[in-house]
Design an enzyme around this catalytic site. Structure first.
Site, PDB file in Angstrom:
ATOM      1  CB  ALA A 249      -0.958   0.013   1.197  1.00 27.31           C
ATOM      2  CB  ALA A 250       3.952   2.357   1.628  1.00 24.69           C
ATOM      3  N   PRO A 251       2.986   4.449  -0.773  1.00 27.44           N
ATOM      4  CG  PRO A 251       3.131   6.494  -1.901  1.00 27.44           C
ATOM      5  CD  PRO A 251       3.350   5.021  -2.096  1.00 27.44           C
ATOM      6  N   GLY A 252       0.329   4.928   0.050  1.00 28.88           N
ATOM      7  CA  GLY A 252      -1.047   4.980   0.511  1.00 28.88           C
ATOM      8  C   GLY A 252      -2.027   5.697  -0.387  1.00 28.88           C
ATOM      9  N   GLY A 253      -1.584   6.192  -1.542  1.00 32.57           N
ATOM     10  CA  GLY A 253      -2.471   6.978  -2.393  1.00 32.57           C
ATOM     11  C   GLY A 253      -3.674   6.219  -2.902  1.00 32.57           C
ATOM     12  CG  ASP A 271       4.568  -1.018   2.444  1.00 33.86           C
ATOM     13  OD1 ASP A 271       4.201  -0.966   1.249  1.00 33.86           O
ATOM     14  OD2 ASP A 271       5.757  -0.924   2.795  1.00 33.86           O
ATOM     15  CG  ASP A 297       6.592 -10.845   3.190  1.00 26.90           C
ATOM     16  OD1 ASP A 297       6.029 -10.570   2.110  1.00 26.90           O
ATOM     17  OD2 ASP A 297       7.607 -11.578   3.261  1.00 26.90           O
ATOM     18  CB  CYS A 369       4.374   2.272 -12.240  1.00 21.09           C
ATOM     19  SG  CYS A 369       5.714   1.948 -11.078  1.00 21.09           S
TER      20      CYS A 369
END
EC number: 2.1.1.176
Length: 436
Positions: A249-253, A271, A297, A369
């Protein structure tokens, strides 16, 4: 010291750290920018660094071709300062200011005997222009060949788009503002912006500006998030009240976007890095969101899962980041061919470990990405072949090219980053989840 010299000095130090000492761009910026008290200096420094990194192949060719004695391995800081000077000229800064401040920066760095050489090379760049090169030259050859193999018709466009500065994409917090109302406020403030119809919460600013100049940013009215990343929420589209796992999830956007859209969702943002979890929690607090977070994990759910299936799972998998080179140009410096083996192994482990946690009738979205088929379409093809109860569900052309095993958006398309999306459904008749 002249007013502009500190920004040039810090730009050179950041470039030296990234280019010659293997430091990540994000870490170098985070360590250095806060030392500049003037917001204009911070913005200028970042702009110089990004431009120099995007064009470092061309700029290094100029240094090596023009200097009688090009700076060697022990003179990385001087080379970095020259690249910063070239970047300023191509950013359109006044030439006299570039020369004055950059030459002053040479003296500030304790190298007055090299000021003449810097001045001469910058004047030549001003007079003749910098060398022209194919955008492909910015990419390591092994990686450029992989892009050409995966996207033969689009490779040149990918290379070109990856060298271009991206626009600033915002995600409007619909719990606080309607998008049209926030857009109107930007226009009233004289800020050029538009709202694409394909993304319900997105606003695009062709000319980026510091977030401190965005109305309501500190209060959570908007967040910075590329349009391609915002589309993940549309790909997942969980039902109201669903139990949702954001596994990396990080950074959580993306978790924040889902929560802003539907406060009834029961979200867990997971995360592996405890420091990133803390930063994610701070981001949720700025937005006024109550999202459960946990360090763990994702490939080892026995350590953190309570046995209750999830209705929707998002795997925003660690990847080569080849779709966001225009935002993180240091990707091209640090990526190695051996990285792909480790990344694709981790991606497969994430899919295999988390699929049993999905409830029958649920949906899992795998996203990266990256623009490399090995991490995307080939990864999903292999997963479907070994997972009988996984079904590839359709996505429309908002998500880019249909690869047959998910959709690929390429860098620069509609002003967005490169991104991959695959939506996988588990039939309602599937057996109950269990840990493997």
């Amino acid at each position: 010291m002249s007013r502009g010299a500190p920004a040039r000095v810090q730009a050179a130090r950041i470039l030296d750290a990234v280019l010659h000492h293997g430091r990540s761009l994000k870490a170098a910026l985070n360590a250095t920018l806060p030392t500049l008290t003037d917001g204009r200096d911070r913005a200028l420094t970042e702009a110089i660094v990004l431009q120099a990194l995007r064009q470092q192949a061309r700029y290094n060719a100029a240094v090596d071709g023009w200097a009688a004695r090009p700076p060697g391995r022990r003179d990385g800081l001087l080379r970095a300062l020259l690249l910063a000077g070239f970047a300023q000229l191509e950013l359109g800064l006044p030439a006299h200011a570039v020369l004055d401040a950059t030459v002053e920066a040479v003296r500030t760095l304790g190298r007055p005997h090299q000021a003449g050489m810097v001045n001469a090379l910058l004047r030549r760049a001003q007079r003749e222009g910098l060398p022209v090169a194919s955008p492909r030259a910015a990419w390591p050859d092994w990686l450029a060949r992989q892009v050409e193999q995966d996207w033969p018709a689009q490779a040149e466009a990918v290379f070109t788009a990856s060298l271009m500065p991206p626009p600033l994409w915002l995600r409007v917090n619909r719990r606080m503002h309607a998008r049209d109302a926030y857009l109107a406020g930007l226009h009233q403030a004289g800020i050029e912006a538009h709202a694409p119809s394909a993304l319900a919460d997105a606003i695009c600013l062709p000319t980026p500006l510091p977030v401190t100049q965005l109305p309501g940013f500190a209060d959570g009215a908007v967040s910075v998030q590329d349009g391609a990343a915002q589309a993940v929420a549309d790909a997942l589209a969980p039902a109201a009240g669903a139990r949702v796992l954001d596994a990396c999830a990080a950074p959580g956007g993306k978790a924040a976007h889902l929560a802003e859209r539907d406060p009834s969702l029961r979200l867990l943002a997971l995360d592996i890095d405890p420091r990133r979890v803390q930063r994610m929690q701070a981001g949720f607090a700025r937005l006024g969101l109550d999202i459960a977070t946990r360090q763990g994990d994702a490939t080892a759910p026995a350590d953190w899962w309570n046995g209750v299936p999830f209705d929707a799972i998002l795997i925003d998998a660690p990847c080569s980041a080849t779709g966001i080179v225009r935002r993180q140009p240091d990707v091209l410096l640090h990526r190695r061919a051996t990285d792909l083996t480790a990344l694709t192994t981790t991606q497969a482990r994430l899919l295999d470990a988390l699929w049993p946690l999905l409830a029958p009738g649920g949906v899992l979205v795998y996203a990266t990405c990256s623009i490399l088929r090995a991490e995307n379409a080939a990864q999903i093809e292999a997963f479907l072949a070994r997972t009988p109860d996984a079904v590839l569900e359709p996505l429309d052309n908002r998500f880019g090219h249909d690869t047959g095993f998910g959709h690929q958006r390429l860098p620069g398309a509609d002003g967005m980053d490169g991104f991959f999306y695959a939506r996988l459904g588990k039939p309602a008749t599937s057996s109950a989840p269990c840990l493997r």
